[in-house]
Enzyme design. Structure first.
Site, mmCIF file in Angstrom:
data_model
loop_
_atom_site.group_PDB
_atom_site.id
_atom_site.type_symbol
_atom_site.label_atom_id
_atom_site.label_comp_id
_atom_site.label_asym_id
_atom_site.label_seq_id
_atom_site.Cartn_x
_atom_site.Cartn_y
_atom_site.Cartn_z
ATOM 1 N N ARG A 61 -7.816 3.837 -2.363
ATOM 2 C CA ARG A 61 -6.491 3.860 -1.739
ATOM 3 C C ARG A 61 -6.206 5.238 -1.161
ATOM 4 O O ARG A 61 -5.669 5.367 -0.063
ATOM 5 C CB ARG A 61 -5.411 3.455 -2.756
ATOM 6 N N GLU A 77 16.662 -2.484 4.841
ATOM 7 C CA GLU A 77 15.748 -3.524 5.318
ATOM 8 C C GLU A 77 16.096 -4.902 4.744
ATOM 9 O O GLU A 77 15.607 -5.288 3.682
ATOM 10 C CB GLU A 77 14.296 -3.180 4.962
ATOM 11 N N LYS A 99 16.505 -1.728 9.392
ATOM 12 C CA LYS A 99 15.148 -2.249 9.608
ATOM 13 C C LYS A 99 15.193 -3.769 9.475
ATOM 14 O O LYS A 99 14.913 -4.321 8.411
ATOM 15 C CB LYS A 99 14.168 -1.634 8.607
ATOM 16 N N LYS A 101 13.540 3.925 1.790
ATOM 17 C CA LYS A 101 13.587 2.533 2.243
ATOM 18 C C LYS A 101 13.768 1.588 1.064
ATOM 19 O O LYS A 101 13.239 1.825 -0.024
ATOM 20 C CB LYS A 101 12.289 2.173 2.980
#
Length: 362
Positions: A63, A194, A236, A153
């Site tokens: 990752r 979002e 978003k 976010k």
């Protein structure tokens, strides 16, 4: 330090009583010069699942290597203003020991952080979910700010079905989004809000438009109730699209007009900007639709309209990389092409990517 100037608003009216110019500047910078956001905030579980599909080892070193490939891509800062990271990634370093946040900073890219803790079934409402993560969020935001993040976010999801999304699901998620946003602004971070109406299902374009309008109205009511400064946040949202299983996939221009109409009806002009999620769209149709939204006829939109794409930018690079060092340069070239295409789409070009059949977007 942010400069705080008393606003005209009544302190008891449930809206922001101070104008935080630092938040406004950050929010505006994230959508300046036709740039957009790159979402590389997949959870460890999600990232591992995508690696497994390609036979890539599902390990922290894999990752880390993949994230390094992304953030060290040449000229990334010409098209990307901010990168949304997850908790693991914001703490990682390149192979030669440079903190990822320093790499981003030197490329002129703001660091963002996903702070929700994922979804859980909403009690009493089968098939619907609510996002968790408010407990301890103030302390986590302070830590991320100290690390160097400038925005955050939080994602909520809504499924279109015979009886969903329910009012209860909309209110529960909108309230959480608003409390998250208020805590972000208290910590000096720009909240990216979002609310995603999912593409899954066999619904029509018109049904998606109606449900997206319903969701956004509830979200903004809650944001105002919690005193969130609209000028210091980004929305978003999903684009308005027919369900992936609906037999008629509307053309790009119809999607663009439905999306523009939905946003004009529901999003206050004070909001700093729109950064669309890709939501399962593949790269070409997401780019084409973004271009069409930015060139649509009629009343000009009151906010800058950009992108905050994840898979729609990353997927070609991930497939090419395939976990092999020898493929890094080719993978970075593909990533560079995708981010540049979306920057062009914000300027009204990018329609050369055509109107791909949405049936194949997963």
């Amino acid at each position: 330090m942010a400069t705080e100037t008393p606003a005209v608003a009544d302190p008891g009216a449930g809206v922001s009583t101070f104008v935080d110019t630092a938040l406004q500047r950050t929010a505006q910078a994230l959508l300046a010069e036709n740039k957009g956001l790159l979402a590389i905030d997949e959870s460890i579980t999600t990232c591992n699942r995508r690696f497994a599909t390609l036979g890539i080892p599902q390990t922290e070193p894999s990752r880390r290597a993949y994230r390094e490939l992304i953030i060290t891509t040449s000229k990334l800062g010409e098209s990307i203003s901010g990168a949304i990271l997850c908790d693991e990634t914001i703490r990682q370093h390149t192979a030669d020991g440079m903190p990822f946040l320093r790499v981003l900073r030197e490329a002129g890219i703001e660091a963002g952080i996903k702070v929700d803790l994922g979804t859980t079934p909403l009690a009493g409402h089968p098939g619907e979910k609510v996002t968790e993560g408010l407990d301890g969020l103030r302390a986590r935001l302070a830590e991320y700010s100290g690390l160097g993040a400038s925005f955050a976010k939080w994602r909520a999801v809504f499924t279109i079905g015979a009886h969903t999304p329910s009012r209860a699901c909309m209110v529960a998620n909108a309230h959480a989004l608003a409390r998250y946003a208020a805590l972000c602004q208290e910590a000096g971070l720009v909240p990216v809000v979002e609310p995603e109406v999912l593409m899954d299902g066999a619904h029509t374009l018109a049904r998606c438009a109606q449900n997206t309008e319903d969701v956004l109205r509830v979200v903004f009511r809650e944001l105002v109730e919690q005193g969130v400064l609209l000028e210091g946040m980004l929305l978003k949202p999903n684009m308005v699209l027919p369900g992936l299983d609906y037999p008629v996939q509307d053309p790009v221009d119809a999607v663009a007009e439905a999306t523009r109409t939905c946003l004009r009806r529901t999003v206050p002009a004070a909001v700093a900007g729109i950064t669309f999620l890709s939501g399962g769209q593949s790269g070409d149709p997401a780019t084409a639709r973004l271009a069409a939204i930015n060139t649509g006829a009629g009343t000009p939109l009151p906010w800058p309209v950009g992108f905050s794409f994840g898979r729609a930018i990353q997927q070609p690079a991930l497939t090419i990389w395939d976990g092999k060092d020898a493929n890094v340069v080719r993978a970075q070239h593909a990533l560079q092409q995708r981010v540049a295409a979306n920057r062009d789409a914000r300027g009204g070009t990018g329609t050369e990517f055509g109107q791909a059949d949405a049936h194949h977007e997963h």
